[in-house]
Structure formats: C-alpha cells, structure tokens
Design a protein around this motif. Structure first.
Motif, mmCIF file in Angstrom:
data_model
loop_
_atom_site.group_PDB
_atom_site.id
_atom_site.type_symbol
_atom_site.label_atom_id
_atom_site.label_comp_id
_atom_site.label_asym_id
_atom_site.label_seq_id
_atom_site.Cartn_x
_atom_site.Cartn_y
_atom_site.Cartn_z
ATOM 1 N N GLU A 38 -40.676 -15.611 18.522
ATOM 2 C CA GLU A 38 -40.403 -16.891 18.734
ATOM 3 C C GLU A 38 -41.526 -17.416 19.481
ATOM 4 O O GLU A 38 -41.962 -16.606 20.559
ATOM 5 N N ASP A 39 -42.249 -18.494 19.015
ATOM 6 C CA ASP A 39 -43.373 -18.999 19.649
ATOM 7 C C ASP A 39 -44.365 -17.779 20.063
ATOM 8 O O ASP A 39 -44.987 -17.204 18.984
ATOM 9 N N GLU A 40 -44.903 -17.521 21.148
ATOM 10 C CA GLU A 40 -45.777 -16.203 21.497
ATOM 11 C C GLU A 40 -45.002 -15.112 21.721
ATOM 12 O O GLU A 40 -45.640 -14.142 22.098
ATOM 13 N N LEU A 41 -43.663 -14.951 21.793
ATOM 14 C CA LEU A 41 -43.148 -13.685 22.146
ATOM 15 C C LEU A 41 -42.525 -13.192 21.189
ATOM 16 O O LEU A 41 -42.103 -13.593 20.181
ATOM 17 N N MET A 42 -42.884 -11.644 21.133
ATOM 18 C CA MET A 42 -42.475 -10.937 19.876
ATOM 19 C C MET A 42 -41.825 -9.461 20.585
ATOM 20 O O MET A 42 -42.541 -9.051 21.375
ATOM 21 N N VAL A 43 -40.853 -9.052 19.983
ATOM 22 C CA VAL A 43 -40.242 -7.892 20.259
ATOM 23 C C VAL A 43 -40.072 -6.958 19.137
ATOM 24 O O VAL A 43 -39.509 -7.488 18.085
ATOM 25 N N GLY A 44 -40.136 -5.828 19.196
ATOM 26 C CA GLY A 44 -39.767 -4.851 17.984
ATOM 27 C C GLY A 44 -38.511 -4.144 18.185
ATOM 28 O O GLY A 44 -38.112 -3.787 19.375
ATOM 29 N N LEU A 45 -37.571 -4.303 17.093
ATOM 30 C CA LEU A 45 -36.134 -3.980 17.301
ATOM 31 C C LEU A 45 -36.169 -2.217 16.414
ATOM 32 O O LEU A 45 -36.249 -2.361 15.203
ATOM 33 N N ALA A 46 -35.995 -1.364 17.067
ATOM 34 C CA ALA A 46 -35.887 -0.136 16.424
ATOM 35 C C ALA A 46 -34.486 0.207 15.873
ATOM 36 O O ALA A 46 -33.711 -0.089 16.524
ATOM 37 N N VAL A 47 -34.399 0.403 14.631
ATOM 38 C CA VAL A 47 -33.121 0.716 14.004
ATOM 39 C C VAL A 47 -32.943 1.844 13.309
ATOM 40 O O VAL A 47 -34.225 2.344 13.009
ATOM 41 N N HIS A 48 -31.589 2.186 12.979
ATOM 42 C CA HIS A 48 -31.170 3.559 12.353
ATOM 43 C C HIS A 48 -31.795 3.530 11.039
ATOM 44 O O HIS A 48 -32.588 4.317 10.430
ATOM 45 N N GLN A 49 -31.558 2.462 10.283
ATOM 46 C CA GLN A 49 -31.942 2.343 8.617
ATOM 47 C C GLN A 49 -32.085 0.970 8.257
ATOM 48 O O GLN A 49 -31.026 0.208 8.447
ATOM 49 N N ILE A 50 -32.865 0.561 7.457
ATOM 50 C CA ILE A 50 -32.965 -0.655 7.040
ATOM 51 C C ILE A 50 -32.413 -0.496 5.444
ATOM 52 O O ILE A 50 -32.448 0.236 4.771
ATOM 53 N N LYS A 51 -31.146 -1.382 5.266
ATOM 54 C CA LYS A 51 -30.635 -1.195 4.051
ATOM 55 C C LYS A 51 -30.906 -2.316 2.956
ATOM 56 O O LYS A 51 -30.520 -1.863 1.932
ATOM 57 N N GLY A 52 -31.777 -3.277 3.285
ATOM 58 C CA GLY A 52 -32.318 -4.197 2.428
ATOM 59 C C GLY A 52 -32.160 -5.656 2.635
ATOM 60 O O GLY A 52 -32.045 -6.027 4.158
ATOM 61 N N MET A 53 -32.167 -6.625 1.817
ATOM 62 C CA MET A 53 -32.357 -7.848 2.204
ATOM 63 C C MET A 53 -31.290 -8.400 0.990
ATOM 64 O O MET A 53 -31.072 -7.910 0.095
ATOM 65 N N GLU A 54 -30.377 -9.538 1.647
ATOM 66 C CA GLU A 54 -29.535 -10.069 0.829
ATOM 67 C C GLU A 54 -29.329 -11.631 1.217
ATOM 68 O O GLU A 54 -29.698 -11.797 2.309
ATOM 69 N N TRP A 55 -28.937 -12.221 0.146
ATOM 70 C CA TRP A 55 -28.547 -13.554 0.472
ATOM 71 C C TRP A 55 -27.217 -13.974 0.899
ATOM 72 O O TRP A 55 -26.345 -13.265 0.211
ATOM 73 N N LEU A 56 -27.092 -14.466 2.128
ATOM 74 C CA LEU A 56 -25.754 -14.348 2.584
ATOM 75 C C LEU A 56 -25.382 -16.067 2.948
ATOM 76 O O LEU A 56 -26.276 -16.650 3.681
ATOM 77 N N ASN A 57 -24.223 -16.399 2.788
ATOM 78 C CA ASN A 57 -23.863 -17.789 2.808
ATOM 79 C C ASN A 57 -23.160 -17.903 4.369
ATOM 80 O O ASN A 57 -22.266 -17.434 4.601
ATOM 81 N N SER A 58 -23.732 -18.968 5.183
ATOM 82 C CA SER A 58 -23.502 -19.171 6.499
ATOM 83 C C SER A 58 -22.003 -19.904 6.604
ATOM 84 O O SER A 58 -21.511 -19.955 7.498
ATOM 85 N N ASP A 59 -21.713 -20.503 5.288
ATOM 86 C CA ASP A 59 -20.313 -21.041 5.429
ATOM 87 C C ASP A 59 -19.310 -20.098 5.484
ATOM 88 O O ASP A 59 -18.160 -20.490 5.670
ATOM 89 N N GLN A 60 -19.380 -18.877 4.866
ATOM 90 C CA GLN A 60 -18.770 -17.943 5.105
ATOM 91 C C GLN A 60 -18.537 -17.066 6.305
ATOM 92 O O GLN A 60 -17.620 -15.848 6.457
ATOM 93 N N ILE A 61 -19.154 -17.303 7.300
ATOM 94 C CA ILE A 61 -19.186 -16.631 8.503
ATOM 95 C C ILE A 61 -18.200 -16.855 9.601
ATOM 96 O O ILE A 61 -17.518 -17.814 9.233
ATOM 97 N N LYS A 62 -17.440 -15.736 10.037
ATOM 98 C CA LYS A 62 -16.248 -16.022 10.809
ATOM 99 C C LYS A 62 -16.802 -15.672 12.277
ATOM 100 O O LYS A 62 -17.573 -14.815 12.354
#
Length: 176
Positions: free
Chosen positions: A109-133
């Motif tokens: 965001e703006d000039e601030l960047m951080v790296g988030l190390a994760v166990h595994q990337i599963k991929g990319m998917e289109w998710l509908n925000s209207d269905q979030i609980k």
C-alpha cells in the motif's frame, strides 16, 4: 493455416451454446494459500504486488527483531521484510523453512511493502464478496486481520478466511 470453413465451424460451435469457457467470472480475483497449520486463507489480488518462490537463503535474518519476521529480502531492488504469515496471525506452528523454495506473497500500500511467507500457494479463484460470512472460531490474535470467510463446497466443505491486507500492513505487531 485456417480456411473460411474452419472459422465458420468455430462460429457455429460458439453459437450452439458451448459458452461455458466464455462466461464472465463473478466476484473478485483472490489468491488462495495455506499456512503451516493447514488453515486456508485468501487475499484479494488487488493489493498483491507479486507472488514469488525464493530459496530460503535469499532471506537475510535480522537480529533483535520480532520473532514473526524471517528476515529481509531483496525483491527486484527493493528490500522488504518477510514474515511467517501463520505466526503473524497467532498460529503456533512455525513455517518450515528447511526446503528448496518458500512461497512469498508481497502485499503493498503506497510505499509500504511486506512479504508474507506461506506454506503453499493453492492458486487463484474468483470469489463473490456477497457470499462472505462473518468469521467464526478465530483466535484473538487472528481476528483483527480477518474480514470474513467463505464456506466452499466440495467433497469436504472447506472454510476459507479472507485476510485484510491493510490491517496486516498497518499492524503494530511488526515491532520494527
């Protein structure tokens, strides 16, 4: 080489109702990944600068910093902090760094960047925000960084928690 009959055949197959491949995706694009404990998480692709796989020896440990930080990484000429995402979120299971490559999601965001190390990337998917609980079963350490969750259908229903990248970037938890 294509002939006019090839183009006509393609046009007829599209008109005949085989439009599944051309449907407009619903929702927003998200990166899906897991942390060391196996929890499934998602980040909106909008705030993601880059996803990289790097050798752990490219991350330089920095003494006297927060134990959540794995160190710093030179990412295309910019030095960024890299955190164990699971531990940042309050998970007790540390990320296994004894492997050939670590998956890192660089958020910014703006000039601030951080790296988030994760166990595994599963991929990319289109998710509908209207269905979030509203998220359930969250620890006090994780709750400030979760916007909500989806319950994904499948052979085994899966809970997918949506992270708030701005809350992560602005957190006092970094201690740096």
């Amino acid at each position: 080489m294509f002939s006019s009959s090839d183009l006509m055949a393609e046009s007829i197959s599209l008109e005949s109702g085989n439009m599944d491949a051309l449907k407009t995706p619903e929702g927003d694009l998200h990166i899906l990944f897991t942390i060391a404990s196996g929890d499934a998480l998602a980040l909106s692709a909008v705030g993601v600068r880059e996803v990289v796989a790097v050798s752990p020896d490219r991350i330089t440990p920095v003494p006297n910093t927060s134990p959540l930080l794995l160190g710093i990484l030179n990412l295309r000429g910019q030095v960024i902090w890299v955190a164990d995402t699971g531990q940042f979120l309050g998970d007790e299971t540390p990320l296994n760094t004894d492997r050939p490559e670590l998956s890192i999601i660089a958020i910014e965001e703006d000039e601030l960047m951080v790296g988030l190390a994760v166990h595994q990337i599963k991929g990319m998917e289109w998710l509908n925000s209207d269905q979030i609980k509203p998220a359930t079963n969250l620890s006090d350490k994780m709750a400030p960084f979760i916007r909500g969750e989806w319950l994904l259908d499948g052979e085994q229903p899966q809970v997918l928690k949506l992270l708030d990248p701005l809350a992560i970037l602005r957190s006092a938890r970094w201690g740096i």
